[in-house]
Design a protein around this motif. Structure first.
Motif, PDB file in Angstrom:
ATOM      1  N   GLU A 215       0.782  -1.231  -0.184  1.00 43.16           N
ATOM      2  CA  GLU A 215       0.052   0.034  -0.007  1.00 43.16           C
ATOM      3  C   GLU A 215       0.612   1.454  -0.034  1.00 43.16           C
ATOM      4  OE1 GLU A 215      -3.637   0.664   0.871  1.00 43.16           O
ATOM      5  OE2 GLU A 215      -4.002  -1.285   0.157  1.00 43.16           O
ATOM      6  N   PHE A 216       1.904   1.212   0.986  1.00 39.60           N
ATOM      7  CA  PHE A 216       2.587   2.386   0.835  1.00 39.60           C
ATOM      8  C   PHE A 216       4.129   1.806   1.279  1.00 39.60           C
ATOM      9  CE2 PHE A 216       4.601   5.981   3.015  1.00 39.60           C
ATOM     10  CZ  PHE A 216       4.240   7.040   2.404  1.00 39.60           C
ATOM     11  N   GLY A 217       4.921   1.920   0.360  1.00 42.85           N
ATOM     12  CA  GLY A 217       6.404   1.320   0.825  1.00 42.85           C
ATOM     13  C   GLY A 217       7.398   2.380   0.732  1.00 42.85           C
ATOM     14  N   ALA A 218       7.057   3.842   0.860  1.00 41.61           N
ATOM     15  CA  ALA A 218       8.169   4.852   0.895  1.00 41.61           C
ATOM     16  C   ALA A 218       8.514   5.317   2.491  1.00 41.61           C
ATOM     17  CB  ALA A 218       7.701   6.097   0.085  1.00 41.61           C
ATOM     18  N   VAL A 219       9.002   4.147   3.112  1.00 40.77           N
ATOM     19  CA  VAL A 219       9.251   4.181   4.535  1.00 40.77           C
ATOM     20  C   VAL A 219      10.760   3.661   4.678  1.00 40.77           C
ATOM     21  CG1 VAL A 219       6.917   4.403   5.298  1.00 40.77           C
ATOM     22  CG2 VAL A 219       8.085   2.102   5.223  1.00 40.77           C
ATOM     23  N   HIS A 220      11.420   3.907   5.716  1.00 45.86           N
ATOM     24  CA  HIS A 220      12.581   3.478   6.247  1.00 45.86           C
ATOM     25  C   HIS A 220      12.999   2.061   6.261  1.00 45.86           C
ATOM     26  CE1 HIS A 220      16.479   2.668   7.941  1.00 45.86           C
ATOM     27  NE2 HIS A 220      15.869   2.363   9.086  1.00 45.86           N
ATOM     28  N   ALA A 221      11.898   1.542   6.879  1.00 44.71           N
ATOM     29  CA  ALA A 221      11.914   0.145   7.240  1.00 44.71           C
ATOM     30  C   ALA A 221      10.607  -0.774   7.007  1.00 44.71           C
ATOM     31  CB  ALA A 221      12.353  -0.055   8.743  1.00 44.71           C
ATOM     32  N   PRO A 222      10.174  -0.921   5.752  1.00 44.22           N
ATOM     33  CA  PRO A 222       8.816  -1.596   5.537  1.00 44.22           C
ATOM     34  C   PRO A 222       8.809  -2.855   5.951  1.00 44.22           C
ATOM     35  CG  PRO A 222      10.382  -1.442   3.469  1.00 44.22           C
ATOM     36  CD  PRO A 222      11.002  -0.577   4.372  1.00 44.22           C
ATOM     37  N   VAL A 223       7.662  -3.195   6.557  1.00 42.91           N
ATOM     38  CA  VAL A 223       7.609  -4.567   7.138  1.00 42.91           C
ATOM     39  C   VAL A 223       6.175  -5.266   6.534  1.00 42.91           C
ATOM     40  CG1 VAL A 223       7.151  -5.941   9.404  1.00 42.91           C
ATOM     41  CG2 VAL A 223       8.558  -3.700   9.329  1.00 42.91           C
ATOM     42  N   PRO A 224       6.295  -6.610   5.882  1.00 45.85           N
ATOM     43  CA  PRO A 224       5.214  -7.120   5.263  1.00 45.85           C
ATOM     44  C   PRO A 224       4.023  -7.212   6.395  1.00 45.85           C
ATOM     45  CG  PRO A 224       7.361  -8.337   4.947  1.00 45.85           C
ATOM     46  CD  PRO A 224       7.561  -7.561   5.901  1.00 45.85           C
ATOM     47  N   PHE A 225       2.856  -7.480   5.702  1.00 45.91           N
ATOM     48  CA  PHE A 225       1.673  -8.036   6.467  1.00 45.91           C
ATOM     49  C   PHE A 225       1.108  -6.683   7.461  1.00 45.91           C
ATOM     50  CE2 PHE A 225       4.240 -11.977   6.015  1.00 45.91           C
ATOM     51  CZ  PHE A 225       3.501 -12.378   4.991  1.00 45.91           C
ATOM     52  N   GLY A 226       1.327  -5.473   6.727  1.00 39.74           N
ATOM     53  CA  GLY A 226       0.757  -4.398   7.543  1.00 39.74           C
ATOM     54  C   GLY A 226      -0.794  -4.259   7.315  1.00 39.74           C
ATOM     55  N   LEU A 227      -1.099  -2.989   8.014  1.00 41.94           N
ATOM     56  CA  LEU A 227      -2.409  -2.812   7.263  1.00 41.94           C
ATOM     57  C   LEU A 227      -2.790  -1.980   6.203  1.00 41.94           C
ATOM     58  CD1 LEU A 227      -3.496  -0.580  10.829  1.00 41.94           C
ATOM     59  CD2 LEU A 227      -3.490  -2.935  10.230  1.00 41.94           C
TER      60      LEU A 227
END
Length: 252
Positions: A215-227
């Motif tokens: 949904e939104f990957g423009a972050v420092h530490a993306p983690v799978p299975f989020g909201l």
């Protein structure tokens, strides 16, 4: 501005982030500015320099504290909900303290929507970044320079969307009596957890890595299975319908 009106505080802080691309948070804040009402938006100054650790294990602590103090000053006299926008999670140090001062820790519930609990200690943090220590400092533990005069009550913290934590963080969360909700917790379950705190006001902290990277990957530490974005919005709507909003932060 009407009394108790919502005000936005644009804080393009990057020094609390461990990312090699942290300065892009400045660009993100500028993009967000376009969606904020100019008459209700306050620009908080952020130093350009990285700043040093001041002899502590916390990277760039000097600049993090300068931003915290500038935001603390800007928040004085803000009677309505204050929304902190645009920086790393350490930008929320002053927002949490301001809400605790205004409403008292016994009346303030904190909804922490974050893929990470931000409960690291300076002595054990893998990165030494201030953003990973914010919630720990807000309850009164960690680097003394980061601990506010007005702390929040860990018994009134609801940790939701959390999917990645260090082993030491999990131990200390348990010691503080904070049990993360399941990452699959529904908006209704999160609302009920907030009501169970007995608080009368709500502070919402949103790190955008709470969202699924699809949904939104423009972050420092993306983690799978989020909201999903819809789940995040439904959660916030349910929370503010249950308790009046005291303040919030949208970070990272």
């Amino acid at each position: 501005m009407p009394e108790n009106a919502v005000r936005f505080f644009l804080v393009p802080e990057w020094q609390g982030s461990p990312s090699s691309r942290a300065m892009r948070l400045i660009d993100g804040a500028e993009a967000l500015r376009e969606d904020l009402p100019p008459s209700a938006t306050v620009q908080v100054p952020v130093p350009m320099e990285a700043g040093d650790s001041l002899g502590t294990p916390v990277q760039r602590l000097g600049s993090v504290l300068r931003v915290r103090d500038a935001l603390t000053t800007a928040l004085r006299g803000s009677d309505g909900p204050a929304i902190i926008v645009g920086g790393d999670c350490a930008a929320d140090l002053a927002g949490l303290a301001h809400a605790a001062e205004r409403h008292g820790p016994e009346q303030l519930a904190v909804l922490w929507l974050d893929a990470h609990p931000d409960f690291q200690h300076p002595a054990t943090s893998p990165s030494g970044s201030a953003s990973g220590m914010v919630l720990r400092a807000a309850i009164g533990d960690g680097e003394p320079e980061m601990i506010p005069a007005h702390t929040i009550d860990p018994a009134r913290v609801v940790l939701a969307g959390t999917r990645e934590a260090d082993a030491e963080e999990l131990v200390e969360l348990a010691n503080a009596g904070i049990e993360p909700l399941s990452p699959q917790a529904t908006p209704a379950q999160i609302r009920d957890a907030l009501l169970a705190t007995g608080a009368t006001r709500l502070y919402v902290h949103v790190d955008l890595d709470v969202l699924d990277p699809a949904e939104f990957g423009a972050v420092h530490a993306p983690v799978p299975f989020g909201l999903s974005l819809a789940q995040l919005l439904d959660t916030i709507r349910a929370a503010v319908a249950a308790l009046p909003l005291a303040g919030a932060a949208i970070c990272e």
